[in-house]
Write a protein that holds these residues in place. Structure first.
Motif, PDB file in Angstrom:
ATOM      1  N   ASN A   3    -175.258  30.574  -8.492  1.00 37.83           N
ATOM      2  CA  ASN A   3    -175.812  29.836  -9.661  1.00 37.83           C
ATOM      3  C   ASN A   3    -176.960  30.101 -10.186  1.00 37.83           C
ATOM      4  O   ASN A   3    -178.182  30.281  -9.430  1.00 37.83           O
ATOM      5  CB  ASN A   3    -175.682  28.227  -9.259  1.00 37.83           C
ATOM      6  CG  ASN A   3    -174.372  27.911  -8.660  1.00 37.83           C
ATOM      7  OD1 ASN A   3    -173.407  27.507  -9.417  1.00 37.83           O
ATOM      8  ND2 ASN A   3    -174.367  27.736  -7.474  1.00 37.83           N
ATOM      9  N   ALA A   4    -176.732  30.701 -11.585  1.00 35.77           N
ATOM     10  CA  ALA A   4    -178.212  31.176 -12.156  1.00 35.77           C
ATOM     11  C   ALA A   4    -178.469  30.247 -13.139  1.00 35.77           C
ATOM     12  O   ALA A   4    -177.820  30.064 -14.129  1.00 35.77           O
ATOM     13  CB  ALA A   4    -177.967  32.565 -12.704  1.00 35.77           C
ATOM     14  N   ILE A   5    -179.771  29.865 -13.220  1.00 27.81           N
ATOM     15  CA  ILE A   5    -180.327  28.499 -14.056  1.00 27.81           C
ATOM     16  C   ILE A   5    -181.367  29.212 -14.723  1.00 27.81           C
ATOM     17  O   ILE A   5    -182.383  29.523 -14.103  1.00 27.81           O
ATOM     18  CB  ILE A   5    -180.224  27.229 -13.569  1.00 27.81           C
ATOM     19  CG1 ILE A   5    -179.475  26.970 -12.541  1.00 27.81           C
ATOM     20  CG2 ILE A   5    -180.714  26.228 -14.492  1.00 27.81           C
ATOM     21  CD1 ILE A   5    -177.875  26.916 -13.121  1.00 27.81           C
ATOM     22  N   ASN A   6    -181.642  29.333 -16.200  1.00 27.37           N
ATOM     23  CA  ASN A   6    -182.798  29.830 -16.673  1.00 27.37           C
ATOM     24  C   ASN A   6    -183.281  28.729 -17.486  1.00 27.37           C
ATOM     25  O   ASN A   6    -182.731  28.285 -18.357  1.00 27.37           O
ATOM     26  CB  ASN A   6    -182.460  31.317 -17.427  1.00 27.37           C
ATOM     27  CG  ASN A   6    -181.852  32.266 -16.509  1.00 27.37           C
ATOM     28  OD1 ASN A   6    -182.197  32.444 -15.297  1.00 27.37           O
ATOM     29  ND2 ASN A   6    -181.005  32.925 -16.893  1.00 27.37           N
ATOM     30  N   PHE A   7    -184.958  28.837 -17.638  1.00 27.22           N
ATOM     31  CA  PHE A   7    -185.348  27.868 -18.415  1.00 27.22           C
ATOM     32  C   PHE A   7    -186.575  28.821 -19.280  1.00 27.22           C
ATOM     33  O   PHE A   7    -187.417  29.519 -18.770  1.00 27.22           O
ATOM     34  CB  PHE A   7    -186.174  26.913 -17.746  1.00 27.22           C
ATOM     35  CG  PHE A   7    -185.423  25.782 -17.173  1.00 27.22           C
ATOM     36  CD1 PHE A   7    -185.270  24.534 -17.467  1.00 27.22           C
ATOM     37  CD2 PHE A   7    -184.897  26.103 -15.952  1.00 27.22           C
ATOM     38  CE1 PHE A   7    -184.721  23.582 -17.004  1.00 27.22           C
ATOM     39  CE2 PHE A   7    -184.215  25.092 -15.261  1.00 27.22           C
ATOM     40  CZ  PHE A   7    -184.044  23.740 -15.747  1.00 27.22           C
ATOM     41  N   GLN A   8    -186.339  28.623 -20.676  1.00 29.24           N
ATOM     42  CA  GLN A   8    -187.500  29.148 -21.837  1.00 29.24           C
ATOM     43  C   GLN A   8    -188.011  28.408 -22.428  1.00 29.24           C
ATOM     44  O   GLN A   8    -187.261  27.502 -23.060  1.00 29.24           O
ATOM     45  CB  GLN A   8    -186.559  30.030 -22.454  1.00 29.24           C
ATOM     46  CG  GLN A   8    -187.705  31.027 -23.350  1.00 29.24           C
ATOM     47  CD  GLN A   8    -187.053  31.974 -24.390  1.00 29.24           C
ATOM     48  OE1 GLN A   8    -186.091  32.787 -23.815  1.00 29.24           O
ATOM     49  NE2 GLN A   8    -187.024  31.763 -25.644  1.00 29.24           N
ATOM     50  N   SER A   9    -189.448  28.201 -22.362  1.00 29.48           N
ATOM     51  CA  SER A   9    -190.129  27.268 -23.179  1.00 29.48           C
ATOM     52  C   SER A   9    -189.727  27.121 -24.522  1.00 29.48           C
ATOM     53  O   SER A   9    -189.812  28.270 -25.266  1.00 29.48           O
ATOM     54  CB  SER A   9    -191.459  27.301 -22.840  1.00 29.48           C
ATOM     55  OG  SER A   9    -192.099  26.399 -23.778  1.00 29.48           O
ATOM     56  N   THR A  10    -189.682  25.913 -25.277  1.00 30.53           N
ATOM     57  CA  THR A  10    -189.640  25.932 -26.728  1.00 30.53           C
ATOM     58  C   THR A  10    -190.557  25.304 -27.496  1.00 30.53           C
ATOM     59  O   THR A  10    -190.444  24.714 -28.549  1.00 30.53           O
ATOM     60  CB  THR A  10    -188.004  25.756 -27.113  1.00 30.53           C
ATOM     61  OG1 THR A  10    -187.924  24.243 -26.710  1.00 30.53           O
ATOM     62  CG2 THR A  10    -186.998  26.609 -26.834  1.00 30.53           C
ATOM     63  N   GLY A  11    -191.573  24.725 -26.542  1.00 30.53           N
ATOM     64  CA  GLY A  11    -192.754  23.900 -26.903  1.00 30.53           C
ATOM     65  C   GLY A  11    -192.524  22.587 -26.710  1.00 30.53           C
ATOM     66  O   GLY A  11    -191.541  22.112 -26.636  1.00 30.53           O
TER      67      GLY A  11
END
Length: 296
Positions: A213-221
């Motif tokens: 399972n691949a879970i990615n988080f990218q900040s949007t502020g």
């Protein structure tokens, strides 16, 4: 195609009766043929093929390559040959020329589909598989991508300074996920293994081969994050999982297969949301717990 898959399975099974030794492969030649340097995990050599040439936006968010544009191919040694699996990120106009070149070289296409929705430009994902001489396979993949797409092979231009920061409270995200993430290119990533291994052609499909399972988080502020990735689930887990995702206000963007002959039969569920990062991490953990993930 059925005959091709059966032949692949039989050949892989026969080769697997021999000792699998990464030392039997000259990996420097494979690196040179692909024009990339592998990340090595056990016996698996994985090559990143990110579409850093593209500027893709979704709901006003500029997607970092590590969030949803990280193409890759991975080689697992089978005596002096190798099994390869991969996921190539392509524009719509690149699909047919790349596919044609890969098929001419003897590689197999196992899926073509979207992972996300509403992206501009639209991106698609071509999953590939095969076995044989890893140097020749690497050269075929590079040739197909170089002639049919603008996938970059030159080393990225780097400037002095630290790696891109992840502007998120990663300790709270780790706590909510019940796992430890890893920063990569400004994205915070999780690879959560299943409890029981998935096999393809008699070989275990590890995380480096796309079997997690691949879970990615990218900040949007302001503590928010865009999340995407995929869950690896059996058929009876699909609906409990997507019900949990929707209860957490996470959008389900695709449900499909990536492989042709895996055991047990597996499906990949892709998702998207942009909200408070810790809230989303809790919702993802709740959804994961509807599936047979490894204990944490």
């Amino acid at each position: 195609m059925k005959h091709s898959v059966a032949l692949f399975t039989l050949t892989a099974a026969l080769l697997l009766s021999l000792p699998a030794r990464s030392a039997d492969v000259d990996w420097k030649k494979v690196d040179a043929a692909l024009g990339k340097t592998a990340a090595v995990s056990g016996e698996v050599h994985r090559y990143g093929l990110p579409r850093s040439d593209l500027r893709v936006t979704l709901d006003g968010i500029v997607i970092k390559p590590a969030l949803a544009l990280g193409g890759w191919v991975a080689f697992a040694p089978i005596h002096d040959e190798a099994m390869v699996m991969g996921d190539l990120v392509l524009l719509e106009t690149e699909i047919t020329p790349v596919m044609s070149k890969l098929l001419e070289s003897g590689l197999e296409i196992t899926a073509v589909h979207n992972h996300i929705l509403r992206a501009s430009p639209a991106t698609f994902y071509m999953h590939v598989a095969g076995h044989g001489d890893p140097e020749k396979i690497a050269a075929s993949i590079r040739g197909a991508l170089s002639s049919g797409s603008k996938t970059p092979f030159d080393p990225p231009v780097t400037t002095a300074g630290p790696a891109p920061a992840v502007d998120l409270d990663t300790s709270k995200i780790d706590e909510a996920m019940g796992a430890k993430g890893t920063p990569n290119g400004g994205v915070y990533q999780f690879g959560i293994p299943r409890r029981d291994p998935v096999t393809e052609g008699g070989m275990s499909v590890s995380g480096a081969l796309g079997g997690a399972n691949a879970i990615n988080f990218q900040s949007t502020g302001n503590g928010k994050a865009a999340i995407t990735g995929d869950f690896l689930v059996t058929g009876n887990e699909v609906n409990p999982l997507i019900r949990a995702l929707r209860a957490g206000d996470i959008e389900v963007t695709a449900i499909h297969s990536h492989m042709l002959d895996e055991q047990p039969r597996m499906f990949f569920v892709h998702f998207w949301a942009d909200d408070d990062a810790v809230k989303l991490a809790r919702a993802v953990r709740t959804a994961l717990d509807k599936t047979a993930v490894a204990q944490h």
